[in-house]
Design a protein around this motif. Structure first.
Motif, mmCIF file in Angstrom:
data_model
loop_
_atom_site.group_PDB
_atom_site.id
_atom_site.type_symbol
_atom_site.label_atom_id
_atom_site.label_comp_id
_atom_site.label_asym_id
_atom_site.label_seq_id
_atom_site.Cartn_x
_atom_site.Cartn_y
_atom_site.Cartn_z
ATOM 1 N N HIS A 18 38.391 73.968 60.990
ATOM 2 C CA HIS A 18 39.475 74.581 60.228
ATOM 3 C C HIS A 18 39.891 73.614 59.120
ATOM 4 O O HIS A 18 40.307 72.489 59.405
ATOM 5 N N TRP A 19 39.782 74.041 57.879
ATOM 6 C CA TRP A 19 39.993 73.154 56.741
ATOM 7 C C TRP A 19 41.425 72.612 56.722
ATOM 8 O O TRP A 19 42.394 73.367 56.661
ATOM 9 N N GLU A 20 41.542 71.299 56.814
ATOM 10 C CA GLU A 20 42.802 70.574 56.684
ATOM 11 C C GLU A 20 43.883 71.074 57.653
ATOM 12 O O GLU A 20 45.071 71.040 57.341
ATOM 13 N N ASN A 21 43.449 71.505 58.841
ATOM 14 C CA ASN A 21 44.397 72.026 59.830
ATOM 15 C C ASN A 21 44.210 71.273 61.145
ATOM 16 O O ASN A 21 43.403 71.661 61.997
ATOM 17 N N VAL A 22 44.952 70.200 61.287
ATOM 18 C CA VAL A 22 44.798 69.333 62.452
ATOM 19 C C VAL A 22 45.111 70.088 63.740
ATOM 20 O O VAL A 22 44.349 70.019 64.718
ATOM 21 N N THR A 23 46.200 70.811 63.746
ATOM 22 C CA THR A 23 46.622 71.512 64.964
ATOM 23 C C THR A 23 45.557 72.497 65.443
ATOM 24 O O THR A 23 45.216 72.546 66.634
ATOM 25 N N ALA A 24 45.014 73.282 64.509
ATOM 26 C CA ALA A 24 44.005 74.277 64.876
ATOM 27 C C ALA A 24 42.732 73.617 65.372
ATOM 28 O O ALA A 24 42.119 74.075 66.351
ATOM 29 N N ASN A 25 42.313 72.546 64.738
ATOM 30 C CA ASN A 25 41.077 71.881 65.158
ATOM 31 C C ASN A 25 41.217 71.256 66.539
ATOM 32 O O ASN A 25 40.317 71.397 67.389
ATOM 33 N N LEU A 26 42.307 70.579 66.797
ATOM 34 C CA LEU A 26 42.481 69.957 68.115
ATOM 35 C C LEU A 26 42.552 71.017 69.206
ATOM 36 O O LEU A 26 41.977 70.840 70.290
ATOM 37 N N PHE A 49 36.713 65.340 62.447
ATOM 38 C CA PHE A 49 36.744 66.568 63.246
ATOM 39 C C PHE A 49 38.102 67.250 63.229
ATOM 40 O O PHE A 49 38.213 68.435 63.541
ATOM 41 N N ASN A 50 39.138 66.547 62.829
ATOM 42 C CA ASN A 50 40.473 67.145 62.853
ATOM 43 C C ASN A 50 40.879 67.817 61.536
ATOM 44 O O ASN A 50 41.872 68.541 61.498
ATOM 45 N N THR A 51 40.094 67.603 60.456
ATOM 46 C CA THR A 51 40.473 68.151 59.145
ATOM 47 C C THR A 51 39.318 68.749 58.351
ATOM 48 O O THR A 51 39.549 69.493 57.408
ATOM 49 N N GLY A 52 38.076 68.394 58.684
ATOM 50 C CA GLY A 52 36.971 68.604 57.762
ATOM 51 C C GLY A 52 36.920 67.445 56.772
ATOM 52 O O GLY A 52 37.833 66.606 56.706
ATOM 53 N N PHE A 53 35.828 67.379 55.987
ATOM 54 C CA PHE A 53 35.592 66.236 55.099
ATOM 55 C C PHE A 53 36.434 66.385 53.822
ATOM 56 O O PHE A 53 35.959 66.764 52.756
ATOM 57 N N THR A 54 37.708 66.082 53.965
ATOM 58 C CA THR A 54 38.648 66.200 52.860
ATOM 59 C C THR A 54 39.045 64.821 52.350
ATOM 60 O O THR A 54 39.128 63.865 53.124
ATOM 61 N N MET A 55 39.325 64.749 51.050
ATOM 62 C CA MET A 55 39.828 63.526 50.446
ATOM 63 C C MET A 55 41.343 63.587 50.283
ATOM 64 O O MET A 55 41.947 62.773 49.585
ATOM 65 N N ASN A 56 41.977 64.536 50.931
ATOM 66 C CA ASN A 56 43.423 64.683 50.903
ATOM 67 C C ASN A 56 44.042 63.661 51.852
ATOM 68 O O ASN A 56 44.213 63.917 53.047
ATOM 69 N N THR A 57 44.377 62.498 51.319
ATOM 70 C CA THR A 57 44.853 61.411 52.166
ATOM 71 C C THR A 57 46.268 61.659 52.699
ATOM 72 O O THR A 57 46.748 60.890 53.541
ATOM 73 N N ALA A 58 46.925 62.719 52.228
ATOM 74 C CA ALA A 58 48.223 63.077 52.817
ATOM 75 C C ALA A 58 48.077 63.457 54.281
ATOM 76 O O ALA A 58 49.051 63.437 55.035
ATOM 77 N N LEU A 59 46.847 63.796 54.693
ATOM 78 C CA LEU A 59 46.583 64.164 56.079
ATOM 79 C C LEU A 59 46.229 62.967 56.956
ATOM 80 O O LEU A 59 46.042 63.114 58.162
ATOM 81 N N ALA A 60 46.126 61.795 56.346
ATOM 82 C CA ALA A 60 45.798 60.594 57.125
ATOM 83 C C ALA A 60 46.919 60.288 58.110
ATOM 84 O O ALA A 60 48.097 60.534 57.846
ATOM 85 N N GLU A 61 46.538 59.745 59.262
ATOM 86 C CA GLU A 61 47.503 59.409 60.305
ATOM 87 C C GLU A 61 47.482 57.909 60.586
ATOM 88 O O GLU A 61 46.422 57.286 60.540
ATOM 89 N N MET A 63 47.408 54.918 63.300
ATOM 90 C CA MET A 63 46.838 54.860 64.640
ATOM 91 C C MET A 63 47.913 55.151 65.686
ATOM 92 O O MET A 63 49.091 54.872 65.491
ATOM 93 N N ASN A 64 47.475 55.737 66.764
ATOM 94 C CA ASN A 64 48.311 56.035 67.923
ATOM 95 C C ASN A 64 49.303 57.162 67.672
ATOM 96 O O ASN A 64 50.330 57.247 68.347
ATOM 97 N N LEU A 65 48.980 58.049 66.717
ATOM 98 C CA LEU A 65 49.772 59.263 66.585
ATOM 99 C C LEU A 65 48.943 60.455 67.068
ATOM 100 O O LEU A 65 48.204 60.341 68.024
ATOM 101 N N THR A 66 49.038 61.601 66.408
ATOM 102 C CA THR A 66 48.560 62.870 66.957
ATOM 103 C C THR A 66 47.103 62.829 67.410
ATOM 104 O O THR A 66 46.790 63.129 68.567
ATOM 105 N N THR A 67 46.193 62.479 66.513
ATOM 106 C CA THR A 67 44.768 62.583 66.846
ATOM 107 C C THR A 67 44.348 61.501 67.829
ATOM 108 O O THR A 67 43.568 61.759 68.760
ATOM 109 N N THR A 68 44.858 60.292 67.655
ATOM 110 C CA THR A 68 44.549 59.223 68.607
ATOM 111 C C THR A 68 45.019 59.598 70.009
ATOM 112 O O THR A 68 44.287 59.442 70.997
ATOM 113 N N ARG A 69 46.252 60.087 70.103
ATOM 114 C CA ARG A 69 46.790 60.463 71.410
ATOM 115 C C ARG A 69 46.003 61.616 72.022
ATOM 116 O O ARG A 69 45.796 61.665 73.241
ATOM 117 N N TRP A 70 45.571 62.548 71.173
ATOM 118 C CA TRP A 70 44.767 63.665 71.669
ATOM 119 C C TRP A 70 43.448 63.165 72.241
ATOM 120 O O TRP A 70 43.025 63.601 73.321
#
Length: 263
Positions: A18-26, A49-61, A63-70
């Motif tokens: 899912h393009w740039e959709n962390v919640t949907a991908n997880l 795997f959580n966003t697709g190959f995007t250069m939108n760095t606003a989606l960067a997390e 460490m130890n937040l949503t995707t790491t914890r998942w």
């Protein structure tokens, strides 16, 4: 103390993202993994795997937040090593970070060394400067990211830092599919190791198409499994005894050039 496994079971998860959709991908990956028919030792997800190959760095997390914890949660739930990459914001820099999460909560990571300048990655991310080798259940594993596949020196099975499995997570587009399959095979043959490559399928927000072709190859470059171009979760079983027996019968690695990799 880790149990040493003569046969390692590995799940390759080839999915549309899912393009740039962390919640949907997880949520999607969690559902797919919940349906696995048997316990496994390692789970491999695609690049970003959580966003697709995007250069939108606003989606960067951080460490130890949503995707790491998942990833830590999934590792604990499945009692497996979980491997995948996502964009991390650290110290004002952005990294395409490959993370390995163990069931006990221990994390290891490396940052993508070769940034894909043709896709703008070099303009947005900082390159890694160290290669990672981890040990899991008696196996040594070298995990790398996508474009790293094109650079055999970085992937080399060095006598000073040997491994049994060379692993690539990727968003590798259809237009270069031949290179993907050919280079995976070459890396297996030249490094006398198992190679696992996990790619995505579908299309992304940039209009790029992906046909998957995720694969597990043995030390001869022969396929253990090929996933084709559909979404799939495939479990493969690889043998340490077979690998060691082949290396003993044909010890080409002992004749390899000795060198150091400088970043």
């Amino acid at each position: 103390m880790q149990e040493n496994k003569e046969t390692l079971s590995v799940t390759l998860v080839q999915a549309d993202l899912h393009w740039e959709n962390v919640t949907a991908n997880l949520a999607t990956f969690e559902e797919k993994l919940a349906a696995l028919p048997e316990p496994v030792d390692m789970i491999v997800l695609p690049e970003m795997f959580n966003t697709g190959f995007t250069m939108n760095t606003a989606l960067a997390e951080p460490m130890n937040l949503t995707t790491t914890r998942w990833m830590k949660q999934i590792a604990k739930q499945h009692n497996a090593l979980v491997v995948g990459s996502f964009t991390v914001n650290e110290g004002g820099n952005f990294y395409n970070r490959l993370l390995c999460a163990r069931p006990d909560g221990v994390l290891a990571h490396s940052d993508k060394r070769h940034l894909f300048k043709m896709g703008g990655e070099r303009d947005h991310h900082t390159a890694g400067n160290a290669r990672l080798t981890i040990e899991w259940k008696g196996w040594k594993i070298c995990p790398l990211v996508c474009y790293d596949l094109r650079f055999p020196v970085w992937s080399r099975n060095l006598q000073s830092d040997p491994y049994d499995i060379l692993l690539y997570v990727a968003n590798w587009p259809t237009r270069r599919a031949h290179a993907w399959t050919t280079l995976l095979q070459a890396r297996a043959i030249e490094n006398q190791c198992y190679v696992i490559g996990v790619n995505r399928v579908g299309s992304d927000g940039n209009g790029l198409e992906y046909k998957g072709d995720s694969a597990a190859l043995d030390y001869l470059g022969e396929p253990v499994v090929l996933l084709g171009n559909q979404e799939a979760e495939k479990i493969v079983h690889i043998s340490k005894a077979d690998l060691m027996a082949y290396r003993q019968s044909f010890p080409a690695l002992s004749d390899a050039d000795d060198f150091e990799i400088r970043c």
